[in-house]
Design a protein around this motif. Sequence first.
Motif, PDB file in Angstrom:
ATOM      1  N   ARG A   9      37.162  44.748  42.367  1.00 24.75           N
ATOM      2  CA  ARG A   9      36.248  43.890  42.885  1.00 24.75           C
ATOM      3  C   ARG A   9      35.970  42.769  42.103  1.00 24.75           C
ATOM      4  O   ARG A   9      36.040  42.793  40.981  1.00 24.75           O
ATOM      5  CB  ARG A   9      34.936  44.644  43.413  1.00 24.75           C
ATOM      6  N   VAL A  58      29.824  48.332  45.043  1.00 27.56           N
ATOM      7  CA  VAL A  58      31.137  48.581  45.267  1.00 27.56           C
ATOM      8  C   VAL A  58      31.304  49.473  46.243  1.00 27.56           C
ATOM      9  O   VAL A  58      32.215  49.298  47.117  1.00 27.56           O
ATOM     10  CB  VAL A  58      31.977  49.084  43.982  1.00 27.56           C
ATOM     11  N   ASP A  59      30.501  50.582  46.509  1.00 34.28           N
ATOM     12  CA  ASP A  59      30.462  51.272  47.765  1.00 34.28           C
ATOM     13  C   ASP A  59      30.127  51.116  48.848  1.00 34.28           C
ATOM     14  O   ASP A  59      30.482  51.184  49.935  1.00 34.28           O
ATOM     15  CB  ASP A  59      30.101  52.901  47.354  1.00 34.28           C
ATOM     16  N   ASP A  60      29.085  50.136  48.753  1.00 38.93           N
ATOM     17  CA  ASP A  60      28.271  49.910  49.985  1.00 38.93           C
ATOM     18  C   ASP A  60      28.579  48.407  50.390  1.00 38.93           C
ATOM     19  O   ASP A  60      27.955  48.048  51.731  1.00 38.93           O
ATOM     20  CB  ASP A  60      26.635  49.867  49.756  1.00 38.93           C
ATOM     21  N   THR A  61      29.459  47.522  49.830  1.00 43.19           N
ATOM     22  CA  THR A  61      29.753  46.303  50.262  1.00 43.19           C
ATOM     23  C   THR A  61      31.172  46.113  50.135  1.00 43.19           C
ATOM     24  O   THR A  61      31.934  46.731  49.702  1.00 43.19           O
ATOM     25  CB  THR A  61      29.131  45.368  49.209  1.00 43.19           C
ATOM     26  N   THR A  62      31.579  44.720  50.823  1.00 48.65           N
ATOM     27  CA  THR A  62      32.939  44.502  50.773  1.00 48.65           C
ATOM     28  C   THR A  62      33.045  42.961  50.146  1.00 48.65           C
ATOM     29  O   THR A  62      32.065  42.162  50.594  1.00 48.65           O
ATOM     30  CB  THR A  62      33.481  44.580  52.209  1.00 48.65           C
ATOM     31  N   GLY A  63      34.144  42.648  50.004  1.00 47.30           N
ATOM     32  CA  GLY A  63      34.444  41.224  49.272  1.00 47.30           C
ATOM     33  C   GLY A  63      33.924  40.753  47.996  1.00 47.30           C
ATOM     34  O   GLY A  63      33.547  42.005  47.263  1.00 47.30           O
ATOM     35  N   THR A  64      33.639  39.547  47.852  1.00 46.77           N
ATOM     36  CA  THR A  64      33.350  39.282  46.468  1.00 46.77           C
ATOM     37  C   THR A  64      31.674  39.735  46.406  1.00 46.77           C
ATOM     38  O   THR A  64      30.954  39.295  47.522  1.00 46.77           O
ATOM     39  CB  THR A  64      33.561  37.577  46.153  1.00 46.77           C
ATOM     40  N   ILE A  65      31.219  40.103  45.368  1.00 44.79           N
ATOM     41  CA  ILE A  65      29.748  40.312  45.191  1.00 44.79           C
ATOM     42  C   ILE A  65      28.991  39.159  44.592  1.00 44.79           C
ATOM     43  O   ILE A  65      29.498  38.527  43.523  1.00 44.79           O
ATOM     44  CB  ILE A  65      29.630  41.617  44.172  1.00 44.79           C
TER      45      ILE A  65
END
Length: 327
Positions: free
Chosen positions: A151, A180-187
């Motif tokens: 990510r 990482v586990d709870d979201t998608t795409g760029t943080i």
Amino acid sequence: MTAPVTVPSRVPPLVLIHGPEAVLIDRALAETLAEVRIAQPEAEVIRLSAQGYEAGQLTMAASPSLFGEAKTVVVADADEGGEAFQNDLLAVIPDTEDELRIIVIHKGGNRGKKIVDTLKHHKARVIDAPAIKTDRDKQDFTVNEFRRAGRKATPGAVRALIEAVGNDIAELAAACRQLVDDTTGTIDEQVVLTYHGGKVEATGFRVADAAIAGDAGEALRLLRHALGTGLDPVPIVAVLAGQLRQLVRVGSAGSGRSGDLARDLGMAPWQVDRARRALNGWDGPALGRCIQAVAAADFEVKGGGRDPVYAVERAILTIAGERAGRR
């Protein structure tokens, strides 16, 4: 009964995990043992500690088993072992073979250095677990946590997460894993604020940013919010002192690329950029007076005064006043 299928292991007979950072030690050990289990699922894992070691324990653990099963001996705290431990380990190291692996954990320092040197001489795999202390260390660690998970995170997100979590590296690693586990795409920073917004606002960093910008009202509001969420005055004063020292260091470093200065000063590039922006309106004498005020507050919040909260408020008002008078 069919014998378990084994494959050649890539883990050498000797492994040294070297350094003081507990999170990196635990991770290196877990990954090494997982690698061993892939090749030898039935391998016995024996754990020993150099603390409280009794002579002969390691020799017995490393001796061949009756039926020839593979063994992995994990030896913790090798830097704290006495003479009996060191003698046994040094005697076992040269005799390690394919059915025996020894993983030694040494937290660094000169004590037990002969063990480290001997392991390296015998071609041990060395896994470093260096201390994560500076802001640059924390930034690099956080970026690498996201990179390991495949990510990307923006610099603003990294900064916000470090500010929210503080100095606990284990908590920082857990926070990275949650995102990482709870979201998608760029943080990005907004994602971090969604999960840790209350903590970010409550940190001493936001208090310091407002004070250094000359906004006394906002700094005091953030201070009360931080105290209301349970943050102690001591770390808030420490952050104030740290931020002021960064201004002095960056201001004294002169011009140059942010990355180059960050490397020389042990800071993250975004910290250099932030300090350069914050330096507008400041001069050396004013920063000196603020540092003196924070030093006085530090003495008071650590037991030298009657009212720690008032001591922090007075330091904040001094900082904001010095900045506001130079706009």
